[in-house]
Design a protein around this motif. Structure first.
Motif, PDB file in Angstrom:
ATOM      1  N   ASP A  98       1.730  -5.270 -17.992  1.00 55.69           N
ATOM      2  CA  ASP A  98       2.432  -5.280 -16.698  1.00 55.69           C
ATOM      3  C   ASP A  98       3.159  -3.961 -16.419  1.00 55.69           C
ATOM      4  O   ASP A  98       4.248  -3.932 -15.846  1.00 55.69           O
ATOM      5  N   ILE A  99       2.528  -2.861 -16.841  1.00 57.72           N
ATOM      6  CA  ILE A  99       3.109  -1.538 -16.559  1.00 57.72           C
ATOM      7  C   ILE A  99       2.825  -1.149 -15.114  1.00 57.72           C
ATOM      8  O   ILE A  99       3.677  -0.580 -14.432  1.00 57.72           O
ATOM      9  N   LEU A 100       1.599  -1.463 -14.650  1.00 59.38           N
ATOM     10  CA  LEU A 100       1.231  -1.250 -13.249  1.00 59.38           C
ATOM     11  C   LEU A 100       0.627  -2.539 -12.700  1.00 59.38           C
ATOM     12  O   LEU A 100       0.071  -3.336 -13.449  1.00 59.38           O
ATOM     13  N   LYS A 101       0.729  -2.723 -11.405  1.00 63.97           N
ATOM     14  CA  LYS A 101       0.226  -3.940 -10.773  1.00 63.97           C
ATOM     15  C   LYS A 101      -1.303  -3.934 -10.745  1.00 63.97           C
ATOM     16  O   LYS A 101      -1.928  -2.905 -10.529  1.00 63.97           O
ATOM     17  N   THR A 102      -1.874  -5.114 -10.944  1.00 69.26           N
ATOM     18  CA  THR A 102      -3.323  -5.259 -11.069  1.00 69.26           C
ATOM     19  C   THR A 102      -4.065  -4.779  -9.829  1.00 69.26           C
ATOM     20  O   THR A 102      -5.035  -4.019  -9.925  1.00 69.26           O
ATOM     21  N   LYS A 103      -3.644  -5.216  -8.648  1.00 68.32           N
ATOM     22  CA  LYS A 103      -4.350  -4.859  -7.417  1.00 68.32           C
ATOM     23  C   LYS A 103      -4.356  -3.351  -7.210  1.00 68.32           C
ATOM     24  O   LYS A 103      -5.387  -2.767  -6.860  1.00 68.32           O
ATOM     25  N   GLU A 104      -3.211  -2.716  -7.436  1.00 69.42           N
ATOM     26  CA  GLU A 104      -3.119  -1.267  -7.251  1.00 69.42           C
ATOM     27  C   GLU A 104      -3.981  -0.522  -8.266  1.00 69.42           C
ATOM     28  O   GLU A 104      -4.610   0.486  -7.941  1.00 69.42           O
ATOM     29  N   LEU A 105      -4.042  -1.050  -9.499  1.00 68.13           N
ATOM     30  CA  LEU A 105      -4.892  -0.427 -10.522  1.00 68.13           C
ATOM     31  C   LEU A 105      -6.351  -0.422 -10.097  1.00 68.13           C
ATOM     32  O   LEU A 105      -7.050   0.594 -10.229  1.00 68.13           O
ATOM     33  N   ILE A 106      -6.818  -1.551  -9.592  1.00 65.62           N
ATOM     34  CA  ILE A 106      -8.220  -1.661  -9.176  1.00 65.62           C
ATOM     35  C   ILE A 106      -8.511  -0.721  -8.012  1.00 65.62           C
ATOM     36  O   ILE A 106      -9.531  -0.015  -7.999  1.00 65.62           O
ATOM     37  N   ILE A 107      -7.605  -0.688  -7.029  1.00 61.03           N
ATOM     38  CA  ILE A 107      -7.797   0.185  -5.861  1.00 61.03           C
ATOM     39  C   ILE A 107      -7.867   1.651  -6.286  1.00 61.03           C
ATOM     40  O   ILE A 107      -8.759   2.398  -5.863  1.00 61.03           O
ATOM     41  N   ILE A 108      -6.933   2.060  -7.121  1.00 63.65           N
ATOM     42  CA  ILE A 108      -6.900   3.455  -7.574  1.00 63.65           C
ATOM     43  C   ILE A 108      -8.140   3.792  -8.383  1.00 63.65           C
ATOM     44  O   ILE A 108      -8.736   4.870  -8.221  1.00 63.65           O
ATOM     45  N   PHE A 109      -8.553   2.874  -9.257  1.00 63.14           N
ATOM     46  CA  PHE A 109      -9.721   3.128 -10.093  1.00 63.14           C
ATOM     47  C   PHE A 109     -10.972   3.320  -9.235  1.00 63.14           C
ATOM     48  O   PHE A 109     -11.767   4.237  -9.478  1.00 63.14           O
TER      49      PHE A 109
ATOM     50  N   MET B  39       0.823  -1.209   0.000  1.00 64.17           N
ATOM     51  CA  MET B  39       0.000   0.000   0.000  1.00 64.17           C
ATOM     52  C   MET B  39       0.859   1.262   0.000  1.00 64.17           C
ATOM     53  O   MET B  39       0.484   2.273  -0.590  1.00 64.17           O
ATOM     54  N   ASN B  40       2.028   1.204   0.669  1.00 67.23           N
ATOM     55  CA  ASN B  40       2.929   2.361   0.677  1.00 67.23           C
ATOM     56  C   ASN B  40       3.411   2.669  -0.724  1.00 67.23           C
ATOM     57  O   ASN B  40       3.541   3.827  -1.117  1.00 67.23           O
ATOM     58  N   GLU B  41       3.678   1.566  -1.495  1.00 67.87           N
ATOM     59  CA  GLU B  41       4.127   1.750  -2.867  1.00 67.87           C
ATOM     60  C   GLU B  41       3.058   2.437  -3.713  1.00 67.87           C
ATOM     61  O   GLU B  41       3.348   3.208  -4.618  1.00 67.87           O
ATOM     62  N   LEU B  42       1.799   2.164  -3.362  1.00 65.34           N
ATOM     63  CA  LEU B  42       0.676   2.703  -4.127  1.00 65.34           C
ATOM     64  C   LEU B  42       0.708   4.226  -4.167  1.00 65.34           C
ATOM     65  O   LEU B  42       0.459   4.844  -5.194  1.00 65.34           O
ATOM     66  N   PHE B  43       1.006   4.863  -3.020  1.00 65.01           N
ATOM     67  CA  PHE B  43       0.951   6.319  -2.946  1.00 65.01           C
ATOM     68  C   PHE B  43       2.332   6.976  -2.961  1.00 65.01           C
ATOM     69  O   PHE B  43       2.435   8.187  -2.930  1.00 65.01           O
ATOM     70  N   SER B  44       3.391   6.155  -2.984  1.00 63.61           N
ATOM     71  CA  SER B  44       4.732   6.727  -3.043  1.00 63.61           C
ATOM     72  C   SER B  44       5.269   6.788  -4.468  1.00 63.61           C
ATOM     73  O   SER B  44       6.178   7.558  -4.766  1.00 63.61           O
ATOM     74  N   SER B  45       4.689   5.968  -5.362  1.00 68.88           N
ATOM     75  CA  SER B  45       5.137   5.944  -6.747  1.00 68.88           C
ATOM     76  C   SER B  45       4.408   7.003  -7.564  1.00 68.88           C
ATOM     77  O   SER B  45       3.180   7.080  -7.552  1.00 68.88           O
ATOM     78  N   ASN B  46       5.179   7.813  -8.288  1.00 68.99           N
ATOM     79  CA  ASN B  46       4.588   8.905  -9.075  1.00 68.99           C
ATOM     80  C   ASN B  46       3.662   8.385 -10.167  1.00 68.99           C
ATOM     81  O   ASN B  46       2.654   9.017 -10.494  1.00 68.99           O
ATOM     82  N   ILE B  47       3.988   7.235 -10.751  1.00 68.59           N
ATOM     83  CA  ILE B  47       3.189   6.733 -11.868  1.00 68.59           C
ATOM     84  C   ILE B  47       1.779   6.351 -11.429  1.00 68.59           C
ATOM     85  O   ILE B  47       0.807   6.535 -12.158  1.00 68.59           O
ATOM     86  N   TYR B  48       1.642   5.865 -10.197  1.00 70.49           N
ATOM     87  CA  TYR B  48       0.310   5.549  -9.688  1.00 70.49           C
ATOM     88  C   TYR B  48      -0.509   6.817  -9.460  1.00 70.49           C
ATOM     89  O   TYR B  48      -1.707   6.859  -9.737  1.00 70.49           O
ATOM     90  N   LEU B  49       0.150   7.847  -8.936  1.00 73.68           N
ATOM     91  CA  LEU B  49      -0.540   9.120  -8.727  1.00 73.68           C
ATOM     92  C   LEU B  49      -0.941   9.747 -10.052  1.00 73.68           C
ATOM     93  O   LEU B  49      -2.022  10.329 -10.181  1.00 73.68           O
TER      94      LEU B  49
END
Length: 298
Positions: A46-57, A1-11
């Motif tokens: 596989d540019i972004l992880k599946t679980k993180e994509l769903i959470i962000i969406f 979860m930390n990676e989710l909000f620390s990575s610029n590409i997810y933001l």
């Protein structure tokens, strides 16, 4: 979860979705299709992880539709559980979110690795099949979303439709002086439990369900022809048991797809409580006299 909000590409992905959607709910179908496509490709390659994509969406679209899109809804529907129920219904029945999750699952590395382990198909073939199957499903749901075969009005449109009825001067001039007991009689002919549902706008409450089960069970026990009794009960159930409030919701809230009984009945049950209870709370907060609201009769 930390990676989710620390990575610029997810933001970047999250804010792209937020900026991508128009604030007006009336025209979001194409935005959903394109966002589904982008998310699918990000997962498939596989540019972004599946679980993180769903959470962000989910976070991004919930913020859009429940906190920033419909100003009237934001003002009147304030309870978090109502917002969550509204979001879940719209995502499942209007925007085919379950099938979107299926696409993301098919494109995920975990699913591909599982297929490879079970079938021994080489990785390249699995990647191609994943893209092909996911693309076909995406094409089907995109067509369904854009065709808008089933669509409900935004809360703002529902609220405006409701206000048009309340301001129907010809009706008010003709019936405004009719005695209350006559209105009460008309209401009871249509919905005899109307005044017994204090704080409830549909039939999904314990007392009503237990009463109906007990009534039908006693009729079944005392009937001579059990088969005909069961058939008659099934026909009664198919009628829907819509309350007056549910009838208002479906008449003023559904734009397309009235004949889709399953989606419509769920809409009636859920949104009769969400919309009308929220409106009641809103008007009471504005100081409307209690006489304007339904009074329970025991």
């Amino acid at each position: 979860m930390n990676e989710l909000f620390s990575s610029n590409i997810y933001l970047i992905y999250m804010f792209s979705i937020i900026l991508f959607f128009p604030r007006n709910k009336e025209n979001v179908q194409l935005s959903f299709v394109l966002s589904y496509l982008i998310t699918f490709l990000l997962s498939a390659f596989d540019i972004l992880k599946t679980k993180e994509l769903i959470i962000i969406f989910i976070i991004a679209t919930f913020i859009l539709f429940e906190l920033f899109s419909d100003e009237t809804k934001i003002t009147i529907i304030t309870k978090i559980r109502y917002k969550a129920m509204d979001y879940i219904y719209m995502m499942l029945f209007e925007y085919k979110f379950f099938y979107f999750l299926l696409i993301i699952l098919i494109s995920s590395n975990s699913f591909k690795n599982l297929i490879s382990f079970l079938t021994y198909i080489n990785e390249e073939t699995i990647n191609v099949l994943s893209l092909l199957v996911g693309g076909i499903i995406l094409l089907i749901i995109s067509s369904n979303i854009l065709s808008q075969k089933y669509k409900v009005f935004s809360f703002n449109r529902f609220y405006n439709n409701l206000n048009k009825i309340c301001r129907f001067d010809e009706f008010r001039e003709k019936y405004g002086k009719m005695r209350d007991d006559r209105f009460g009689g008309l209401i009871l002919l249509e919905d005899k439990d109307y005044y017994k549902r204090e704080g409830k706008f549909n039939n999904l409450y314990r007392e009503y369900i237990f009463k109906k089960i007990s009534f039908y069970f006693k009729q079944f026990l005392h009937s001579e022809n059990k088969k005909n009794t069961v058939i008659r009960f099934i026909k009664i159930i198919k009628r829907g048991h819509s309350t007056i409030e549910m009838q208002i919701i479906r008449t003023l809230g559904i734009e397309n797809g009235y004949k889709n009984v399953f989606k419509r009945k769920i809409f009636e049950f859920i949104f009769s409580q969400i919309y009308l209870k929220s409106l009641e709370t809103h008007y009471k907060s504005l100081g409307c006299p209690s006489g304007y609201f339904k009074v329970s009769v025991k």
